[in-house]
Design a protein around this motif. Structure first.
Motif, PDB file in Angstrom:
ATOM      1  N   VAL A   7     -43.360  39.771 -11.054  1.00  0.00           N
ATOM      2  CA  VAL A   7     -42.051  39.882 -11.680  1.00  0.00           C
ATOM      3  C   VAL A   7     -41.010  40.152 -10.600  1.00  0.00           C
ATOM      4  O   VAL A   7     -41.317  40.751  -9.566  1.00  0.00           O
ATOM      5  N   ALA A  29     -47.447  38.762 -15.508  1.00  0.00           N
ATOM      6  CA  ALA A  29     -47.246  39.765 -14.455  1.00  0.00           C
ATOM      7  C   ALA A  29     -47.526  41.178 -14.940  1.00  0.00           C
ATOM      8  O   ALA A  29     -47.548  42.116 -14.142  1.00  0.00           O
ATOM      9  N   VAL A  79     -37.914  44.621 -19.097  1.00  0.00           N
ATOM     10  CA  VAL A  79     -37.246  43.491 -18.459  1.00  0.00           C
ATOM     11  C   VAL A  79     -35.974  43.133 -19.222  1.00  0.00           C
ATOM     12  O   VAL A  79     -35.806  43.502 -20.394  1.00  0.00           O
ATOM     13  N   VAL A  93     -47.563  46.566 -13.523  1.00  0.00           N
ATOM     14  CA  VAL A  93     -46.725  45.392 -13.296  1.00  0.00           C
ATOM     15  C   VAL A  93     -46.990  44.859 -11.892  1.00  0.00           C
ATOM     16  O   VAL A  93     -46.879  45.611 -10.913  1.00  0.00           O
ATOM     17  N   GLY A 122     -35.948  37.968 -17.747  1.00  0.00           N
ATOM     18  CA  GLY A 122     -37.325  38.241 -17.363  1.00  0.00           C
ATOM     19  C   GLY A 122     -37.453  39.016 -16.079  1.00  0.00           C
ATOM     20  O   GLY A 122     -38.552  39.104 -15.516  1.00  0.00           O
ATOM     21  N   ASN A 123     -36.369  39.604 -15.605  1.00  0.00           N
ATOM     22  CA  ASN A 123     -36.401  40.396 -14.373  1.00  0.00           C
ATOM     23  C   ASN A 123     -36.606  41.868 -14.697  1.00  0.00           C
ATOM     24  O   ASN A 123     -36.117  42.369 -15.711  1.00  0.00           O
ATOM     25  N   LEU A 124     -37.303  42.573 -13.818  1.00  0.00           N
ATOM     26  CA  LEU A 124     -37.666  43.966 -14.042  1.00  0.00           C
ATOM     27  C   LEU A 124     -36.452  44.875 -13.931  1.00  0.00           C
ATOM     28  O   LEU A 124     -35.771  44.897 -12.906  1.00  0.00           O
ATOM     29  N   VAL A 131     -43.180  35.714 -17.806  1.00  0.00           N
ATOM     30  CA  VAL A 131     -43.206  37.114 -17.364  1.00  0.00           C
ATOM     31  C   VAL A 131     -44.491  37.833 -17.740  1.00  0.00           C
ATOM     32  O   VAL A 131     -45.028  38.626 -16.956  1.00  0.00           O
ATOM     33  N   ALA A 191     -43.746  47.013 -18.180  1.00  0.00           N
ATOM     34  CA  ALA A 191     -42.461  46.511 -17.708  1.00  0.00           C
ATOM     35  C   ALA A 191     -41.383  46.611 -18.771  1.00  0.00           C
ATOM     36  O   ALA A 191     -41.637  46.366 -19.952  1.00  0.00           O
TER      37      ALA A 191
END
Length: 450
Positions: A153, A50, A218, A95, A222-224, A47, A216
């Motif tokens: 991301v 990004a 997250v 990001v 690891g997702n926003l 991540v 970011a």
């Protein structure tokens, strides 16, 4: 005396270190029950590339009125105001949300007024960025760079967040370089803080400091889940209260900027207030969360959907809301023409209605600010032979630039302007000083935008 004390202290420290037994790394468990110790490192390795640094520079222009007494002594040719220019530099975070197209999301306040925007990638590359569009009311800006081998991301559904979910903040605090902090989601739907015009924040105790803006937030995948935007603390330090713009809100705004070059804000057409304890008791309600409708505008999306005065709006697209401010932020984030399902309480009964949102009459005013900062406050409309200024807010940058109601923009520098589309095309990518050719009544004149 200071020297002797320092030497004595050093001697004690040296003796202490000599007496302290060395800790064997073998004594630190590397696994439990043949399973590796939990770590965020594998997720962060995918991540962190990004998340970028955003370095900006520009010139702040301020105008100060010269007292009439000075003008009396120095003659009528003395200007009415003094213009001061001060160079500035700033640093924030961003990001990458699209690796192929090079799109980067950051906060509007990070790049506001910047003439140059430089993106620093995690691999050491530095690339100049282009500003695609902004939404000052929600504090979102979209940039674009041309580069290969970028990492983006993925968006998570922020509506599914719960208080207590783990959160990781990534950014560039104090210009130290990329930094990672962790915590939990402390609260959802925070509003009424006076930080932005539209507020629907995720609150987190993950350390967010100056320079983290635009970075970011997250989840453990690891997702926003959000874009870090603000802290509430004396001296701009971290005390465990940080705020992020939810990813769903960011995604909707970015899609509008990419498609239209601006945010076409949705309008429901209601006025109201938070549902208070007193109102809840007066209406015999058990819930204390929602937006109480004081007024429904004629011919609005709300009126067409059947919303009535006295209704309490408790959900948007199946997601509960806590306040009228949260309702306002969610509706305004959705684009004009979007269909929205609203949960209502009327006469102690639960109802569901569907509304097709109208378009804000302020959309052109907001668009003017995204095209050029010194046009902020001007309402623009297509005229017969150019772009007409139909309103100018008092004290706004547009007013300071010299624009007045009734002006018609007919050219940028020496390029003729026919409509809003051509004006945006000419102004959006220009840097530095710009000359607007204006028709005012029967005369033409030039106004300089800096």
């Amino acid at each position: 005396m200071k020297t002797k004390l320092s030497v004595f202290s050093a001697a004690i420290l040296g003796a202490t270190l000599m007496m302290t037994p060395a800790i064997s790394t073998a004594a630190i468990p590397q696994a439990v029950d043949n399973k590796p110790m939990p770590s965020l490192a594998p997720m962060l390795e995918t991540v962190t590339p990004a998340v970028v640094s955003v370095a900006v520079s520009g010139t702040q222009v301020s105008k100060q009125q010269i007292p009439d007494a000075f003008r009396y002594f120095f003659g009528p040719n003395m200007p009415q105001e003094q213009v001061q220019k001060r160079p500035f530099k700033g640093l924030g975070s961003g990001v990458i949300i699209d690796a192929d197209k090079g799109y980067i999301v950051t906060n509007n306040h990070v790049i506001d007024g910047a003439d140059n925007i430089l993106i620093g990638l995690s691999d050491g590359r530095e690339i100049e960025a282009k500003l695609i569009g902004t939404d000052p009311e929600s504090d979102i800006a979209l940039l674009q760079i041309k580069a290969k081998k970028l990492t983006a991301v993925f968006f998570s559904d922020s509506d599914k967040l719960r208080v207590g979910d783990f959160a990781v903040a990534i950014g560039n605090p104090f210009g130290l370089g990329q930094t990672v902090t962790s915590g939990i989601v402390s609260a959802l739907g925070r509003s009424g803080l006076g930080i932005e015009m539209l507020e629907n924040f995720i609150q987190t105790d993950a350390a967010i400091n100056s320079g983290n803006s635009g970075g970011a937030l997250v989840n453990l995948n690891g997702n926003l889940i959000g874009i870090n935007t603000a802290i509430v603390a004396p001296g701009d330090g971290n005390v465990g209260i940080g705020f992020a713009i939810p990813s769903n809100m960011v995604k909707s705004l970015v899609e509008q900027i990419i498609e239209h070059g601006e945010v076409r804000r949705g309008v429901l057409g209601v006025a109201g207030q938070d549902l208070t304890n007193d109102l809840a008791k007066a209406f015999g309600l058990k819930t204390q969360h929602g937006g109480f409708v004081n007024e429904v505008m004629p011919d609005s999306a709300a009126a067409k959907a059947g919303i009535k005065v006295g209704d309490i709006i408790v959900s948007v697209n199946g997601k509960k809301i806590k306040s009228f401010q949260e309702l306002r932020a969610k509706i305004a984030t959705l684009g004009a023409g979007a269909k929205v399902t609203l949960g209502l309480i009327r006469n102690e009964k639960n109802l569901t209605v569907t509304a097709t949102l109208g378009e804000s009459v302020q959309s052109e005013e907001m668009a003017s600010g995204s095209v050029h900062p010194m046009l902020t406050g001007a309402t623009l409309e297509n005229g017969q032979s150019g772009v007409e200024i139909t309103e100018v807010a008092a004290g706004s940058p547009a007013a300071e630039s010299g624009l007045v109601k009734g002006d018609v923009i007919i050219a940028v520098n020496r390029t003729a302007i026919k409509d809003l589309k051509s004006l945006k095309a000419q102004l959006q990518n220009r840097k530095g000083t710009v000359a607007l050719k204006i028709r005012r009544g029967k005369t033409n004149l030039y106004l300089i935008l800096r």
